[in-house]
Design a protein around this motif. Structure first.
Motif, short mmCIF file in Angstrom:
data_model
loop_
_atom_site.label_atom_id
_atom_site.label_comp_id
_atom_site.label_asym_id
_atom_site.label_seq_id
_atom_site.Cartn_x
_atom_site.Cartn_y
_atom_site.Cartn_z
N PHE A 49 0.86 -1.22 -0.13
CA PHE A 49 -0.05 -0.01 0.03
C PHE A 49 0.71 1.21 0.01
CE2 PHE A 49 -4.06 -1.76 0.80
CZ PHE A 49 -3.90 -3.10 1.06
N TYR A 50 0.29 2.29 -0.82
CA TYR A 50 1.20 3.66 -0.65
C TYR A 50 0.08 4.77 -0.57
CZ TYR A 50 3.02 7.73 -2.93
OH TYR A 50 3.66 8.91 -3.06
N GLU A 51 0.32 5.27 0.50
CA GLU A 51 -0.66 6.44 0.72
C GLU A 51 -2.03 5.99 0.89
OE1 GLU A 51 -0.19 9.40 1.67
OE2 GLU A 51 1.65 9.83 1.54
N LYS A 52 -2.13 5.05 1.49
CA LYS A 52 -3.49 4.29 1.78
C LYS A 52 -4.22 3.48 0.50
CE LYS A 52 -3.29 8.25 3.63
NZ LYS A 52 -3.91 9.61 3.75
N MET A 53 -3.37 3.45 -0.53
CA MET A 53 -4.13 2.95 -1.72
C MET A 53 -3.38 1.68 -1.77
SD MET A 53 -6.74 4.71 -2.67
CE MET A 53 -6.74 4.36 -4.47
N SER A 55 -1.20 -0.77 -4.00
CA SER A 55 -0.05 -0.32 -4.92
C SER A 55 0.46 -1.37 -5.81
CB SER A 55 1.01 0.65 -4.38
OG SER A 55 1.64 -0.02 -3.10
N ASP A 56 0.39 -2.52 -5.08
CA ASP A 56 0.71 -3.75 -5.73
C ASP A 56 0.22 -5.05 -5.08
OD1 ASP A 56 4.17 -4.61 -7.12
OD2 ASP A 56 2.20 -5.34 -7.63
N LYS A 57 0.21 -6.05 -5.94
CA LYS A 57 -0.60 -7.46 -5.38
C LYS A 57 0.43 -8.54 -5.80
CE LYS A 57 -5.08 -9.49 -5.18
NZ LYS A 57 -6.38 -9.35 -5.39
N GLY A 58 0.55 -9.36 -4.73
CA GLY A 58 1.48 -10.54 -5.29
C GLY A 58 0.52 -11.69 -5.05
N SER A 59 1.18 -12.92 -4.33
CA SER A 59 0.23 -14.13 -4.18
C SER A 59 -0.52 -14.01 -3.12
CB SER A 59 1.47 -15.22 -4.09
OG SER A 59 2.32 -14.71 -2.90
N ILE A 60 -1.28 -13.00 -2.68
CA ILE A 60 -2.13 -13.00 -1.85
C ILE A 60 -3.56 -13.92 -1.99
CG2 ILE A 60 -3.12 -10.83 -2.38
CD1 ILE A 60 -3.65 -10.42 0.64
N PRO A 61 -3.83 -14.75 -1.17
CA PRO A 61 -5.14 -15.51 -1.48
C PRO A 61 -6.47 -14.57 -1.39
CG PRO A 61 -3.72 -16.58 0.15
CD PRO A 61 -3.25 -15.34 0.11
N VAL B 93 16.21 -8.54 -5.26
CA VAL B 93 16.43 -7.62 -6.59
C VAL B 93 15.05 -6.72 -6.43
CG1 VAL B 93 15.24 -9.23 -8.08
CG2 VAL B 93 16.63 -7.29 -9.01
N ARG B 94 15.07 -5.61 -6.86
CA ARG B 94 13.78 -4.60 -6.85
C ARG B 94 13.09 -5.22 -8.23
NH1 ARG B 94 12.15 0.31 -9.16
NH2 ARG B 94 10.50 1.41 -8.09
N ALA B 95 11.78 -5.26 -7.97
CA ALA B 95 10.97 -5.56 -8.95
C ALA B 95 10.71 -4.66 -9.84
CB ALA B 95 9.58 -6.12 -8.46
N PRO B 96 10.33 -4.88 -11.25
CA PRO B 96 10.47 -3.75 -12.29
C PRO B 96 9.13 -3.02 -12.01
CG PRO B 96 9.89 -5.90 -13.15
CD PRO B 96 10.27 -6.14 -11.85
N GLY B 97 9.08 -2.00 -12.51
CA GLY B 97 7.92 -1.11 -12.67
C GLY B 97 7.19 -0.77 -11.32
N GLY B 98 5.66 -0.52 -11.56
CA GLY B 98 5.19 -0.26 -10.37
C GLY B 98 5.40 0.86 -9.55
N ALA B 99 4.73 1.32 -8.49
CA ALA B 99 4.78 2.44 -7.81
C ALA B 99 5.60 2.23 -6.54
CB ALA B 99 3.52 3.05 -7.24
N THR B 100 6.03 1.12 -6.10
CA THR B 100 6.58 0.68 -4.99
C THR B 100 8.13 -0.13 -5.20
OG1 THR B 100 5.93 -1.80 -5.05
CG2 THR B 100 4.37 -0.03 -4.11
N ASN B 101 8.66 -0.22 -4.25
CA ASN B 101 9.97 -0.68 -4.19
C ASN B 101 10.03 -2.21 -3.70
OD1 ASN B 101 11.40 1.56 -4.96
ND2 ASN B 101 11.51 2.28 -2.76
N LYS B 102 8.89 -2.89 -4.11
CA LYS B 102 8.77 -4.34 -3.94
C LYS B 102 9.98 -4.95 -4.39
CE LYS B 102 6.45 -6.87 -6.69
NZ LYS B 102 5.36 -7.32 -7.71
#
Lengths: 114, 115
Positions: A49-53, A55-61, B93-102
């Motif tokens: 989450f970034y600024e409460k939104m 921002s990215d999604k991985g392997s979350i069930p 490694v930092r994942a590409p693109g996106g708005a985060t430093n995942k």
């Protein structure tokens, strides 16, 4: 220096129960990440989450959900728990103003599902 | 896709000897690489990162890492190991693109330093 705070440290639940994990990021960090680390495995990215939104999604069930609140703390909600959900759950935070700033991790919540 | 590989599950070294924990990467574009250490029942602690510039990066607790573009490697090193360095080490490694430093982590290497 203040670090990432996670609570609780340990949690024991039964199958089909729900669990809520909390994460308090380092002050002035605007991004929160959740990772799951199974026994003997590397951390797997769940969601961020970034600024409460979101921002990215991985392997979350689909049984899991999360949100970031106005004070930047985050909660991971887990429903219909399964034995396979037993793991160490880490929260990390970073500041997006430092584009390549490292993630700072909390000490994790160890979830045991029986 | 970005990925890192840690070819050794475990590295054994005697106290006082130099240590190396290996990491190779596969990225498209410029790599942004990190090393973390994990002690039992603890979170991951940041050791060092490579973004750009000098190929030799110095980090916490006397660790350093050498970025080698031709070999696509980012090995972690320390001139003289301590028993207290025994822990699990993750390359990331930092994942590409996106708005985060995942970060995407390698599988980890257990470092065992014998007294």
């Amino acid at each position: 220096a203040a670090g990432v705070i996670q609570s609780p440290r340990h949690l024991i639940k039964e199958k089909r129960e729900t669990a809520t994990l909390k994460c308090y990021p380092i002050p002035r960090h605007d991004t929160v990440y959740w990772y799951q680390q199974g026994p003997g495995q590397d951390p797997q990215f769940l969601i961020s989450f970034y600024e409460k939104m979101q921002s990215d999604k991985g392997s979350i069930p689909d049984r899991f959900s999360a949100q970031q609140f106005s004070d930047y703390h985050s909660e991971l909600n887990m429903s219909s728990l399964e034995l396979g959900d037993s793991a160490l759950y880490f929260c990390a935070s970073s500041s997006q103003q430092g584009r390549f700033s490292p993630l700072h991790f909390g000490n994790g919540t160890r979830l045991t599902v029986t | 896709a970005q990925s890192v590989a840690q070819p050794e599950d475990q590295v054994n070294v005697a106290e006082g000897n130099p240590l190396t924990v290996k990491c190779t990467y596969s990225v498209s574009g410029n790599p942004y690489l990190f090393w973390y250490v994990q002690y039992p029942n603890r979170g991951l602690q940041f050791l060092l990162k490579y973004i750009t510039g000098d190929n030799l990066v110095k980090g916490s607790y006397g660790f350093e890492a050498e970025f080698n573009k031709s070999q696509t490697s980012f090995h972690l090193k320390k001139p003289s190991a301590l028993v207290s360095d025994s822990a699990l080490y993750f390359c990331a490694v930092r994942a590409p693109g996106g708005a985060t430093n995942k970060l995407i982590f390698g599988t980890g290497t257990l470092l065992a330093v014998q007294p």
